[in-house]
Design a protein around this motif. Sequence first.
Motif, PDB file in Angstrom:
ATOM      1  N   ARG A  61       0.851  -1.193   0.000  1.00 25.94           N
ATOM      2  CA  ARG A  61       0.000   0.000   0.000  1.00 25.94           C
ATOM      3  C   ARG A  61       0.884   1.239   0.000  1.00 25.94           C
ATOM      4  O   ARG A  61       1.747   1.409   0.835  1.00 25.94           O
ATOM      5  N   PRO A  96      -1.672   5.487  10.558  1.00 31.32           N
ATOM      6  CA  PRO A  96      -2.273   4.150  10.393  1.00 31.32           C
ATOM      7  C   PRO A  96      -3.674   4.174   9.780  1.00 31.32           C
ATOM      8  O   PRO A  96      -4.131   3.161   9.259  1.00 31.32           O
ATOM      9  N   LYS A  97      -4.353   5.282   9.805  1.00 29.22           N
ATOM     10  CA  LYS A  97      -5.706   5.356   9.239  1.00 29.22           C
ATOM     11  C   LYS A  97      -5.709   5.059   7.728  1.00 29.22           C
ATOM     12  O   LYS A  97      -6.738   4.664   7.197  1.00 29.22           O
ATOM     13  N   TRP A  98      -4.578   5.262   7.045  1.00 27.76           N
ATOM     14  CA  TRP A  98      -4.499   4.959   5.608  1.00 27.76           C
ATOM     15  C   TRP A  98      -4.361   3.458   5.361  1.00 27.76           C
ATOM     16  O   TRP A  98      -4.438   3.010   4.231  1.00 27.76           O
ATOM     17  N   HIS A  99      -4.119   2.705   6.425  1.00 31.47           N
ATOM     18  CA  HIS A  99      -3.813   1.283   6.272  1.00 31.47           C
ATOM     19  C   HIS A  99      -4.784   0.447   7.107  1.00 31.47           C
ATOM     20  O   HIS A  99      -4.408  -0.114   8.127  1.00 31.47           O
ATOM     21  N   PRO A 100      -6.037   0.358   6.684  1.00 34.24           N
ATOM     22  CA  PRO A 100      -7.007  -0.407   7.447  1.00 34.24           C
ATOM     23  C   PRO A 100      -6.605  -1.873   7.535  1.00 34.24           C
ATOM     24  O   PRO A 100      -6.046  -2.439   6.598  1.00 34.24           O
ATOM     25  N   GLN A 101      -6.855  -2.448   8.665  1.00 38.44           N
ATOM     26  CA  GLN A 101      -6.561  -3.870   8.872  1.00 38.44           C
ATOM     27  C   GLN A 101      -7.724  -4.719   8.360  1.00 38.44           C
ATOM     28  O   GLN A 101      -8.861  -4.359   8.517  1.00 38.44           O
TER      29      GLN A 101
END
Length: 102
Positions: A61, A96-101
């Motif tokens: 990502r 981290p909000k740009w990289h949802p789990q």
Amino acid sequence: MRSRDPVNVQPDMRDVEGELFGPDAKVLPDGTKVITRWQPGEKGILGIVWWSVDTIRPDGRRVMISAFNSDAQNTPATRKAPALTMKQLEAIATDPKWHPQG
């Protein structure tokens, strides 16, 4: 992505990671690579400053964020530097909000 979009998020850019993130990339503890750039705008307007932070996570990502010292890189500069600092741009790009789990 339009030229005025300040953030570009792409889901899997591992195929071009080597071209975009060379040995000078900063590597964060989670494996995210970060490149910062300070350069003139590419639209030929004198005085335009373009700052960007480009990141790629281990899963591919990619998040790139840009800021200019004008409303757009094809209009005259309205200030000496972009409104956000490079540190602020990096904080946004690595959030981290740009990289949802999941």
